[in-house]
Write a protein that holds these residues in place. Structure first.
Motif, PDB file in Angstrom:
ATOM      1  N   LEU A   1      36.089  20.158  27.300  1.00 50.81           N
ATOM      2  CA  LEU A   1      36.145  21.574  27.572  1.00 50.81           C
ATOM      3  C   LEU A   1      34.846  22.040  28.218  1.00 50.81           C
ATOM      4  O   LEU A   1      34.014  22.684  27.598  1.00 50.81           O
ATOM      5  N   ALA A   2      34.667  21.720  29.493  1.00 47.49           N
ATOM      6  CA  ALA A   2      33.474  22.187  30.211  1.00 47.49           C
ATOM      7  C   ALA A   2      33.610  23.661  30.524  1.00 47.49           C
ATOM      8  O   ALA A   2      34.703  24.176  30.660  1.00 47.49           O
ATOM      9  N   HIS A   3      32.473  24.348  30.699  1.00 47.89           N
ATOM     10  CA  HIS A   3      32.514  25.772  31.013  1.00 47.89           C
ATOM     11  C   HIS A   3      32.452  25.952  32.523  1.00 47.89           C
ATOM     12  O   HIS A   3      31.561  25.462  33.190  1.00 47.89           O
ATOM     13  N   ALA A   4      33.419  26.671  33.065  1.00 44.49           N
ATOM     14  CA  ALA A   4      33.485  26.957  34.498  1.00 44.49           C
ATOM     15  C   ALA A   4      34.453  28.101  34.675  1.00 44.49           C
ATOM     16  O   ALA A   4      35.065  28.574  33.731  1.00 44.49           O
ATOM     17  N   ALA A   5      34.573  28.563  35.921  1.00 46.06           N
ATOM     18  CA  ALA A   5      35.498  29.661  36.195  1.00 46.06           C
ATOM     19  C   ALA A   5      36.922  29.235  35.857  1.00 46.06           C
ATOM     20  O   ALA A   5      37.273  28.068  36.010  1.00 46.06           O
ATOM     21  N   PRO A   6      37.768  30.168  35.384  1.00 51.86           N
ATOM     22  CA  PRO A   6      39.143  29.800  35.055  1.00 51.86           C
ATOM     23  C   PRO A   6      39.874  29.279  36.288  1.00 51.86           C
ATOM     24  O   PRO A   6      39.665  29.762  37.404  1.00 51.86           O
TER      25      PRO A   6
ATOM     26  N   MET B   1      42.233  25.468  30.875  1.00 48.25           N
ATOM     27  CA  MET B   1      42.855  25.169  32.167  1.00 48.25           C
ATOM     28  C   MET B   1      43.291  26.436  32.911  1.00 48.25           C
ATOM     29  O   MET B   1      43.871  26.352  33.985  1.00 48.25           O
ATOM     30  N   GLY B   2      43.025  27.612  32.321  1.00 49.10           N
ATOM     31  CA  GLY B   2      43.357  28.864  32.983  1.00 49.10           C
ATOM     32  C   GLY B   2      44.613  29.533  32.484  1.00 49.10           C
ATOM     33  O   GLY B   2      45.080  30.505  33.072  1.00 49.10           O
ATOM     34  N   LEU B   3      45.164  29.031  31.380  1.00 48.79           N
ATOM     35  CA  LEU B   3      46.400  29.588  30.818  1.00 48.79           C
ATOM     36  C   LEU B   3      46.096  30.151  29.431  1.00 48.79           C
ATOM     37  O   LEU B   3      46.215  29.467  28.421  1.00 48.79           O
ATOM     38  N   GLY B   4      45.688  31.396  29.425  1.00 50.37           N
ATOM     39  CA  GLY B   4      45.348  32.063  28.179  1.00 50.37           C
ATOM     40  C   GLY B   4      46.449  32.982  27.695  1.00 50.37           C
ATOM     41  O   GLY B   4      47.624  32.806  27.999  1.00 50.37           O
ATOM     42  N   HIS B   5      46.042  33.998  26.905  1.00 53.75           N
ATOM     43  CA  HIS B   5      46.953  35.020  26.367  1.00 53.75           C
ATOM     44  C   HIS B   5      47.985  34.425  25.409  1.00 53.75           C
ATOM     45  O   HIS B   5      49.141  34.877  25.359  1.00 53.75           O
ATOM     46  N   ALA B   6      47.602  33.408  24.648  1.00 53.41           N
ATOM     47  CA  ALA B   6      48.514  32.794  23.688  1.00 53.41           C
ATOM     48  C   ALA B   6      48.876  33.776  22.584  1.00 53.41           C
ATOM     49  O   ALA B   6      48.045  34.566  22.130  1.00 53.41           O
ATOM     50  N   VAL B   7      50.116  33.724  22.147  1.00 55.34           N
ATOM     51  CA  VAL B   7      50.624  34.572  21.071  1.00 55.34           C
ATOM     52  C   VAL B   7      51.081  33.674  19.927  1.00 55.34           C
ATOM     53  O   VAL B   7      51.862  32.737  20.150  1.00 55.34           O
TER      54      VAL B   7
END
Length: 322
Positions: free
Chosen positions: A16-21, A211-217
């Motif tokens: 989990l490297a830190h970079a732009a989504p 990987m750029g897929l957030g907003h998990a519920v």
């Protein structure tokens, strides 16, 4: 090479490297589903479930066929057609993990921004593969990349298609053929969700967010004996689940992480239910699922995963409100 051979062969991921989504993919595209044999799985999908199955190819003793939906998603079904077939490494891995039985271990995201997604994932230290294209070098219709180490509990890849790519039609200009090949007796019109199952749903959620897929519920699915997260992917949803007591999720996990199930929206839920009840010679009960009124087909023995049908719902988020 076609998506089946590359996607099942090349998949895997990184830290989990830190970079732009990464730019979010447009939607979930398809799953790769193995049957006991190509004719067996074709019969199950058509006779018991009410899908229309389209021809594919049969190179080296492993055949594929397609179920294409009106929303442009599809199912690619696979089966062995002769003794001693020639497997690529990914197929061999699938067969070993599935112990020669039915099931699915790979699915695809679709996006028209493959270059940007791949570059961002590389910057985050994901070991992505080069691009592959097919069906042949003279007229490539699709392009994809995968991973040298799977970031999720099931294998995944990112794919895009040329506008005129139509593998199930001789004439891409024939719009009537295009429409008819996407009409199904069970009324299926769209892929709603793909369900992953693993021992740690939160690990999948964290990877998807990176990987750029957030907003998990957070979600709970008592019909499957599962809990976890619903992650929106355009108009579709990816469910990252783990067992929650006894049930189908625990049964699936006994054989290792995989795709637990898929959900499809239908024009007439009653018709889809009646079709499955006739096919399986048993009565089914509807329930209130994540996509509304739903019915679960008893497909685990035949397909190695569950198939859910639900009534089409207009618009809105593919995941329930938090």
């Amino acid at each position: 090479m076609r998506p089946t051979l590359i996607a099942s062969a090349c998949l895997l991921s990184a830290g989990l490297a830190h970079a732009a989504p990464a730019p979010a993919p447009t939607r979930l595209d398809h799953i790769l589903l193995w049957g006991h044999g190509i004719d067996q799985i074709t019969s199950v999908m058509a006779v018991k479930l009410g899908f229309q199955v389209r021809p594919g190819r049969d190179p080296d003793g492993v055949a594929n066929r397609y179920i294409r939906l009106a929303d442009s998603s599809f199912i690619e079904i696979l089966g062995i057609t002769r003794p001693n077939p020639k497997f690529d490494p990914g197929m061999k891995e699938d067969q070993e993990a599935l112990k020669g039985g039915p099931g699915s271990r790979a699915f695809g995201f679709r996006s028209s921004r493959l270059d940007a997604i791949r570059s961002t994932l590389q910057a985050k230290q994901y070991a992505v593969t080069p691009f592959f294209s097919g069906p042949d070098s003279a007229k490539p219709g699709w392009r994809l990349f995968a991973f040298d180490k799977a970031p999720l509990s099931s294998n995944t890849f990112f794919i895009d298609y040329k506008a005129d790519y139509a593998p199930d039609q001789f004439d891409p200009a024939n719009t009537a053929d295009y429409r008819v090949t996407r009409e199904h007796p069970n009324g299926a019109r769209e892929l709603s969700s793909i369900w992953l199952v693993s021992a740690d749903a939160d690990a999948d959620r964290k990877q998807l967010e990176n990987m750029g897929l957030g907003h998990a519920v957070p979600v709970k699915l008592p019909e499957l004996g599962a809990r976890g997260f619903c992650v929106p992917v355009g108009p579709t949803a990816l469910l990252a689940l783990q067992p929650d007591g006894a049930g189908l999720a625990a049964q699936a996990m006994a054989a290792g992480p995989r795709i637990l199930g898929v959900s499809y929206g239908v024009t007439d839920l009653g018709r889809a239910q009646r079709w499955v009840e006739r096919g399986y010679q048993q009565k089914l009960t509807t329930y209130r699922g994540l996509s509304g009124e739903s019915v679960l087909a008893p497909t685990v023995d035949d397909l190695g995963l569950s198939v859910e049908f639900h009534a089409l719902k207009p618009g809105g988020s593919p995941c329930p409100a938090a």
